[in-house]
Design a protein around this motif. Structure first.
Motif, PDB file in Angstrom:
ATOM      1  N   TYR A 157       0.835  -1.194   0.000  1.00 25.50           N
ATOM      2  CA  TYR A 157       0.000   0.000   0.000  1.00 25.50           C
ATOM      3  C   TYR A 157       0.879   1.256   0.000  1.00 25.50           C
ATOM      4  O   TYR A 157       1.920   1.294   0.646  1.00 25.50           O
ATOM      5  CB  TYR A 157      -0.885   0.056   1.254  1.00 25.50           C
ATOM      6  N   GLY A 158       0.392   2.270  -0.697  1.00 28.38           N
ATOM      7  CA  GLY A 158       1.084   3.556  -0.681  1.00 28.38           C
ATOM      8  C   GLY A 158       0.076   4.691  -0.701  1.00 28.38           C
ATOM      9  O   GLY A 158      -1.090   4.500  -1.047  1.00 28.38           O
ATOM     10  N   PHE A 159       0.561   5.857  -0.319  1.00 33.65           N
ATOM     11  CA  PHE A 159      -0.251   7.073  -0.390  1.00 33.65           C
ATOM     12  C   PHE A 159      -0.019   7.662  -1.786  1.00 33.65           C
ATOM     13  O   PHE A 159       1.103   7.655  -2.281  1.00 33.65           O
ATOM     14  CB  PHE A 159       0.234   8.035   0.702  1.00 33.65           C
ATOM     15  N   ALA A 160      -1.091   8.124  -2.441  1.00 38.89           N
ATOM     16  CA  ALA A 160      -0.938   8.575  -3.826  1.00 38.89           C
ATOM     17  C   ALA A 160      -1.347  10.035  -4.016  1.00 38.89           C
ATOM     18  O   ALA A 160      -2.272  10.527  -3.364  1.00 38.89           O
ATOM     19  CB  ALA A 160      -1.787   7.702  -4.749  1.00 38.89           C
ATOM     20  N   VAL A 161      -0.620  10.718  -4.897  1.00 41.09           N
ATOM     21  CA  VAL A 161      -1.042  12.038  -5.380  1.00 41.09           C
ATOM     22  C   VAL A 161      -1.153  11.935  -6.904  1.00 41.09           C
ATOM     23  O   VAL A 161      -0.645  10.987  -7.499  1.00 41.09           O
ATOM     24  CB  VAL A 161      -0.036  13.155  -5.002  1.00 41.09           C
ATOM     25  N   ASN A 162      -1.823  12.893  -7.500  1.00 39.27           N
ATOM     26  CA  ASN A 162      -1.930  12.896  -8.958  1.00 39.27           C
ATOM     27  C   ASN A 162      -0.549  13.098  -9.556  1.00 39.27           C
ATOM     28  O   ASN A 162       0.280  13.807  -8.983  1.00 39.27           O
ATOM     29  CB  ASN A 162      -2.862  14.031  -9.391  1.00 39.27           C
ATOM     30  N   LYS A 163      -0.291  12.471 -10.706  1.00 38.12           N
ATOM     31  CA  LYS A 163       1.041  12.528 -11.319  1.00 38.12           C
ATOM     32  C   LYS A 163       1.514  13.978 -11.452  1.00 38.12           C
ATOM     33  O   LYS A 163       0.815  14.814 -12.022  1.00 38.12           O
ATOM     34  CB  LYS A 163       0.992  11.865 -12.685  1.00 38.12           C
ATOM     35  N   GLY A 164       2.674  14.255 -10.879  1.00 36.25           N
ATOM     36  CA  GLY A 164       3.263  15.585 -11.021  1.00 36.25           C
ATOM     37  C   GLY A 164       2.635  16.671 -10.157  1.00 36.25           C
ATOM     38  O   GLY A 164       3.070  17.813 -10.181  1.00 36.25           O
ATOM     39  N   GLN A 165       1.574  16.308  -9.383  1.00 35.47           N
ATOM     40  CA  GLN A 165       0.911  17.314  -8.542  1.00 35.47           C
ATOM     41  C   GLN A 165       1.316  17.121  -7.077  1.00 35.47           C
ATOM     42  O   GLN A 165       1.591  16.019  -6.660  1.00 35.47           O
ATOM     43  CB  GLN A 165      -0.610  17.154  -8.624  1.00 35.47           C
ATOM     44  N   ASN A 166       1.275  18.210  -6.330  1.00 36.42           N
ATOM     45  CA  ASN A 166       1.531  18.163  -4.885  1.00 36.42           C
ATOM     46  C   ASN A 166       2.791  17.382  -4.487  1.00 36.42           C
ATOM     47  O   ASN A 166       2.745  16.574  -3.549  1.00 36.42           O
ATOM     48  CB  ASN A 166       0.332  17.550  -4.144  1.00 36.42           C
ATOM     49  N   PRO A 167       3.927  17.601  -5.176  1.00 33.45           N
ATOM     50  CA  PRO A 167       5.130  16.852  -4.797  1.00 33.45           C
ATOM     51  C   PRO A 167       5.540  17.121  -3.352  1.00 33.45           C
ATOM     52  O   PRO A 167       6.065  16.238  -2.672  1.00 33.45           O
ATOM     53  CB  PRO A 167       6.198  17.364  -5.777  1.00 33.45           C
ATOM     54  N   GLU A 168       5.261  18.344  -2.862  1.00 34.97           N
ATOM     55  CA  GLU A 168       5.647  18.688  -1.487  1.00 34.97           C
ATOM     56  C   GLU A 168       4.857  17.852  -0.470  1.00 34.97           C
ATOM     57  O   GLU A 168       5.384  17.485   0.571  1.00 34.97           O
ATOM     58  CB  GLU A 168       5.502  20.200  -1.230  1.00 34.97           C
ATOM     59  N   LEU A 169       3.595  17.519  -0.837  1.00 37.55           N
ATOM     60  CA  LEU A 169       2.764  16.700   0.049  1.00 37.55           C
ATOM     61  C   LEU A 169       3.321  15.274   0.114  1.00 37.55           C
ATOM     62  O   LEU A 169       3.423  14.673   1.185  1.00 37.55           O
ATOM     63  CB  LEU A 169       1.312  16.689  -0.456  1.00 37.55           C
ATOM     64  N   LEU A 170       3.716  14.766  -1.047  1.00 37.60           N
ATOM     65  CA  LEU A 170       4.283  13.427  -1.120  1.00 37.60           C
ATOM     66  C   LEU A 170       5.578  13.358  -0.298  1.00 37.60           C
ATOM     67  O   LEU A 170       5.796  12.419   0.483  1.00 37.60           O
ATOM     68  CB  LEU A 170       4.563  13.079  -2.579  1.00 37.60           C
ATOM     69  N   ALA A 171       6.417  14.376  -0.468  1.00 40.58           N
ATOM     70  CA  ALA A 171       7.686  14.406   0.265  1.00 40.58           C
ATOM     71  C   ALA A 171       7.421  14.463   1.766  1.00 40.58           C
ATOM     72  O   ALA A 171       8.052  13.743   2.548  1.00 40.58           O
ATOM     73  CB  ALA A 171       8.519  15.604  -0.179  1.00 40.58           C
ATOM     74  N   ALA A 172       6.446  15.293   2.159  1.00 44.21           N
ATOM     75  CA  ALA A 172       6.130  15.419   3.588  1.00 44.21           C
ATOM     76  C   ALA A 172       5.587  14.103   4.126  1.00 44.21           C
ATOM     77  O   ALA A 172       5.893  13.705   5.255  1.00 44.21           O
ATOM     78  CB  ALA A 172       5.116  16.536   3.812  1.00 44.21           C
TER      79      ALA A 172
END
Ligand code: GLN
Length: 490
Positions: free
Chosen positions: A229-244
């Motif tokens: 399982y992973g947490f997902a963001v839309n491709k190329g969107q919200n990279p800062e959220l993914l990093a956090a």
């Protein structure tokens, strides 16, 4: 329509909206968590992110006493607190959450979502946080199906858009069974218990949890090797959220919080004894009342807008101008000629993808219902006006009255009488149609019912209560409307 009639109508609608407002309070579909830690400023500090999730996927996300809880919920909230951002959770259903992410209606999805190569083409995933895999379960009374080989000629069920569905499809030809897709785990389990499907394919930790809660199933195969399982963001969107998310996850792993979340939900709780019917009724009533409030709110707003549209386009339809008649006909044929469900999906998921502009669920819902009901209202208004004998207009005009006065004083008072029963009918239809908005996650009455049986697996009784509430409200409102009709249209 004379002024006093219009006045009465608006009083009635205002009262309906006030009633709705009283029930609603805050939307039950959303819950936010303020952050509590003091952290160095980063790109996410103080931001609020909207996170989509599944309706029910215990122990990862489910409702307990009306609150969204579970491993995913604790993880995202703790990571948000750790990293200094806020989250607003939307319980949409798995497939709908993925759609919402693609249309940027939500910023991220956490829903026991497997990291697969196919999904990586459209989404960006966090580091994995849980290893899972698909397993098959059957009704606990079933002694016939003990493995894939017994599935020949049978129907199995899996969640729309899930890894379980992909897996079932990948072996269906080999074993000769049919795969049916449903939207959420609770309905899938019901489908198996009702005997409509013989088996369900779902993620093993979720099946194990449900079976332990006496959901009436048993697993009959070993789990398949699955993705994490992973947490997902839309491709190329919200990279800062993914990093956090990744930083927060690593911190939760090192400070022991991650492990205690897993322990808290994975050590199997003792199954709770089911309360009687009245226990269920009193437990579920607060949420259902909130839902009913939103149902009435959406109905009231939609009917109001539909009435305006109906009068506008209805007059266009009887006007002498071909352009106006043509415009009204196009409007009516589009909205009468396409299903309401497709319209709801279009306004909520499709339009934002086309315009890049997210739309809030109430707005999308009211837009759908009012444009749809407006088309029917147009025909009611046209029919009403045209059913007044043309001799009436001629008589008015020959008495020297102008077109507008003839309409207002002679034709419309008669037309409104003819239209009123159809208006009431449309009003009831629109009220019932609000239930379709459950599919886009609008927290109305049906949605609330689904959330409840998703958690307690008591589908039949919960639906009975939901249906009874619709029945009571619709009949009360119909009686009220008929009374008003009698008083003002005589
Ligand atoms: N893990 C599965 C998937 O990602 C199912 C997720 C779910 O049903 N919420 O496809």
């Amino acid at each position: 329509m004379n002024m006093s009639r219009a006045g009465k109508l608006s009083v009635a609608v205002t009262a309906l909206l006030a009633l709705a407002g009283g029930f609603v309070g805050v939307s039950a579909a959303t819950a936010s968590q303020p952050n509590s830690h003091v952290q160095p400023q980063t790109a996410v500090t103080g931001e609020t992110y909207v996170i989509g999730t599944d309706t029910t996927f215990a122990p990862f996300e489910y409702r307990k006493d009306g609150e969204l809880t579970g491993i995913d919920m604790d993880l995202i909230r703790d990571i948000a607190a750790n990293q200094g951002f806020n989250v607003e959770i939307k319980s949409l259903g798995f497939d709908a959450a993925l759609q919402a992410l693609q249309s940027n209606q939500v910023d991220g999805v956490i829903a026991g979502m497997s990291i697969t190569d196919e999904r990586k083409l459209v989404f960006d995933f966090s580091d994995p946080y849980f290893d899972s895999g698909v397993q098959m379960a059957v009704a606990d009374t079933n002694t016939e199906i003990t493995g894939y080989a017994d599935l020949a000629g049978e129907t199995v069920v899996a969640k729309r858009g899930s890894e379980g569905e992909t897996f079932a499809n990948s072996i269906k030809d080999e074993y000769g069974f049919t795969v049916k897709a449903l939207a959420d785990s609770a309905t899938m389990y019901d489908d198996v218990k009702a005997g409509n499907s013989v088996a369900v394919f779902d993620d093993y930790p979720v099946l194990a949890y449900g079976i332990n809660q006496n959901n009436g199933l048993k697993s009959v195969t070993e789990k398949e090797q699955g993705s994490s399982y992973g947490f997902a963001v839309n491709k190329g969107q919200n990279p800062e959220l993914l990093a956090a998310f990744n930083t927060g996850l690593a911190e939760l792993k090192s400070n022991g919080d991650y492990q205690s979340i897993l322990d808290k939900y994975l050590e199997q709780p003792a199954p709770v004894a089911a309360s009687g019917f009245f226990g269920l009724l009193s437990d579920s009533l607060p949420a259902l009342m909130k839902g009913l409030g939103l149902t009435l709110l959406a109905t009231g707003l939609s009917i109001l807008v539909a009435l305006v549209l109906g009068v506008l386009f209805g007059f266009c339809k009887v006007s002498e101008s071909r352009v106006l008649r043509g415009l009204a006909s196009i409007y009516v044929s589009i909205f009468r000629g396409t299903p309401l469900l497709v319209q709801a999906f279009f306004f909520y998921f499709g339009l934002p993808q086309l315009t890049g502009q997210p739309i809030d669920v109430l707005t999308a819902g009211v837009l759908t219902l009012s444009l749809n009901a407006g088309a029917y209202m147009t025909e009611i208004v046209r029919g009403g006006i045209q059913s007044v004998d043309p001799g009436q207009t001629e008589a008015g005009r020959s008495l020297g009255l102008g077109y507008v006065t003839t309409m207002r004083r002679v034709v419309l008072p008669q037309a409104v009488k003819i239209m009123t029963p159809s208006f009431i009918n449309q009003f009831v239809m629109t009220l019932k149609d609000t239930s379709l908005l459950a599919v886009i996650g609008f927290a109305e009455l049906t949605y609330q019912g689904q959330q409840i049986y998703a958690a307690n697996f008591r589908t039949g009784e919960t639906l009975l209560i939901v249906a009874a509430l619709y029945f009571i409200v619709i009949n009360l409102l119909t009686m009220l409307s008929n009374q008003l009709d009698k008083r003002f249209n005589k």
